[in-house]
Design an enzyme around this catalytic site. Structure first.
Site, PDB file in Angstrom:
ATOM      1  N   TRP A   1       0.837  -1.214   0.000  1.00 23.33           N
ATOM      2  CA  TRP A   1       0.000   0.000   0.000  1.00 23.33           C
ATOM      3  C   TRP A   1       0.860   1.247   0.000  1.00 23.33           C
ATOM      4  CZ3 TRP A   1      -4.563  -0.738  -1.782  1.00 23.33           C
ATOM      5  CH2 TRP A   1      -5.173  -1.995  -1.624  1.00 23.33           C
TER       6      TRP A   1
ATOM      7  N   ASP B   1      -2.183   6.932   5.717  1.00 21.74           N
ATOM      8  CA  ASP B   1      -3.233   6.099   5.140  1.00 21.74           C
ATOM      9  C   ASP B   1      -3.617   5.079   6.207  1.00 21.74           C
ATOM     10  OD1 ASP B   1      -4.781   4.198   3.884  1.00 21.74           O
ATOM     11  OD2 ASP B   1      -3.298   3.677   2.360  1.00 21.74           O
TER      12      ASP B   1
ATOM     13  N   LYS C   1     -12.833  -1.524   5.788  1.00 19.61           N
ATOM     14  CA  LYS C   1     -12.308  -2.519   6.733  1.00 19.61           C
ATOM     15  C   LYS C   1     -13.055  -2.457   8.073  1.00 19.61           C
ATOM     16  CE  LYS C   1      -9.091  -3.772   3.793  1.00 19.61           C
ATOM     17  NZ  LYS C   1      -9.397  -4.890   2.878  1.00 19.61           N
TER      18      LYS C   1
END
Lengths: 272, 272
Positions: free
Chosen positions: B14, B84, B108
């Site tokens: 990521w 993030d 999530k």
């Protein structure tokens, strides 16, 4: 090398927002505008000052605030036609082959807000500017089956249910007939009274959003109050145009429109 | 005028995606990376080659694939820290004042996919590049109460229900304890067997995503097949790292983790 530019047709508030946004990325040529007449019509396409070298021609197929709608795809020659169909997609059959790119937010006729559908002609994919966010790069999305990033799964699921519902109604031809009938009930009445009026040119009237005015604006508040008592909400026109507006997207029933027109007639009788 | 640049810490897949995207808009300085060791740890912050003139320092607080997580906000001095937090927001209390900007996809721990939350320090609002799409311009969003465009209403509604659920669980402190207990059950077992192993440095292990390996990779398929028979799905590790991965976000119960660890023990007994 000539600076890239695009032709835009300005038919109202949503066109103006698109023009403002596009100016960040290219030169915008407003090839036609109905601003001078308060966006109550769509400029006749034979008056458009189109440039054959434009990257694309942009239209907004339905303006929710002014209540104007294209009733067929304009002929723009070889230049790709780009249409913001956010407020009338799925309200009628369209000939997709006439468009280079169609984009539409789901929240009017398709499903919950937070989902946008784009239909892009194959040869227009892969021309993104280097500064385009990856999620907006049609090539990256196409290469990843529209799942470059986690897509809005629940909104897509609901949109699927709406597609099934549309098929059960008889598909887009049937929904168009349904929408014509609904809008016709209101426009026919507006054209046969002097108590109310439609500000929009007859040939450009929207089947989705019907703005109308009371001749006596002093009655506006009383009209809205009475409508609210009958559970008819959101009838107040946008502040930029005033008056009233009936938004009658796919999900609005004929019965719902009949109640509105019945109320309008009653109100006229009592106040006319 | 010096070209603007930003410091990025590369701790996995990521981070790499963020770096790739950021390079479209500024010069990226990778101030630290754990790539050489396969992203199995977070580089110690005293080794980071930070530049006090950077516009910001970017981290990914939890890497779902490698399974590494920051357990506190790194000290980056006066430079704004950007995180993030897509995969661990709401999993524990955080000191928001240590961050210049936090952004997180909802999918999530917060709600359905298609919603992104950003928390921006007031003084960082209003510095968007001219090419920033209006919907991503924090000033325009702030000026419009996050409703510059039609927001994803249903996703926001569901997120609201999740916030209420979190409060009922006892809030973020309670959910952190819950998450520590769950992850502890797996890590404790992994550290007391040679049949399985954790590839991740002990101090950087994620409470959300627990990658683990079978010593004998030839048993991987049998492990996954047996797990599936017990309705434990998605245990296969990402193809870039292999092995297994247990994703145990807020919604996973302690009982669910106990079933997994019980199965792991049984499988070891039968095949060890």
């Amino acid at each position: 090398m000539v600076e890239p530019f695009a032709d835009y047709i300005n038919t109202g508030e949503w066109s103006k927002k698109s023009i403002k946004e596009a100016k960040k990325y290219c030169t915008v040529n407003v090839a036609a505008t109905s601003e001078a007449t308060g966006f109550t019509s769509i400029p006749k396409s034979d008056t458009w000052k189109l440039d054959p070298n434009a990257a694309y021609v942009h239209i907004c197929s339905n303006e929710t605030i002014g209540g104007v709608q294209y009733h067929s795809a304009p002929n723009v020659g070889e230049v790709p036609l780009v249409a913001d169909m956010s407020s009338d997609i799925l309200s009628r059959p369209i000939d997709v082959s006439k468009y280079g790119l169609i984009y539409a937010g789901a929240q009017k006729n398709m499903g919950p807000s937070g989902l946008t559908v784009t239909i892009v002609r194959d040869d227009l994919i892969g021309q993104a500017l280097p500064i385009t966010p990856s999620a907006f790069d049609y090539k990256q999305q196409a290469d990843n089956d529209s799942m470059f990033n986690t897509p809005p799964t629940y909104a897509i699921y609901i949109a699927g249910l709406v597609f099934q519902w549309l098929k059960k109604q008889g598909g887009l031809k049937a929904i168009e007939a349904h929408n014509r009938k609904k809008a016709g009930l209101i426009y026919d009445y507006l054209d046969n009274t002097t108590f109310y009026s439609s500000p929009v040119a007859r040939e450009d009237r929207s089947l989705m959003n019907v703005p109308f005015k009371l001749k006596n604006e002093a009655l506006d508040e009383a009209f809205l109050k009475g409508a609210k008592e009958l559970n008819m909400l959101q009838l107040k026109g946008h502040r930029s145009v005033g008056g009233m507006r009936a938004s009658i997207y796919n999900a609005m029933s004929i019965e719902g429109v009949e109640v509105l027109v019945g109320y309008m007639k009653d109100f006229e009788k009592k106040n006319g």
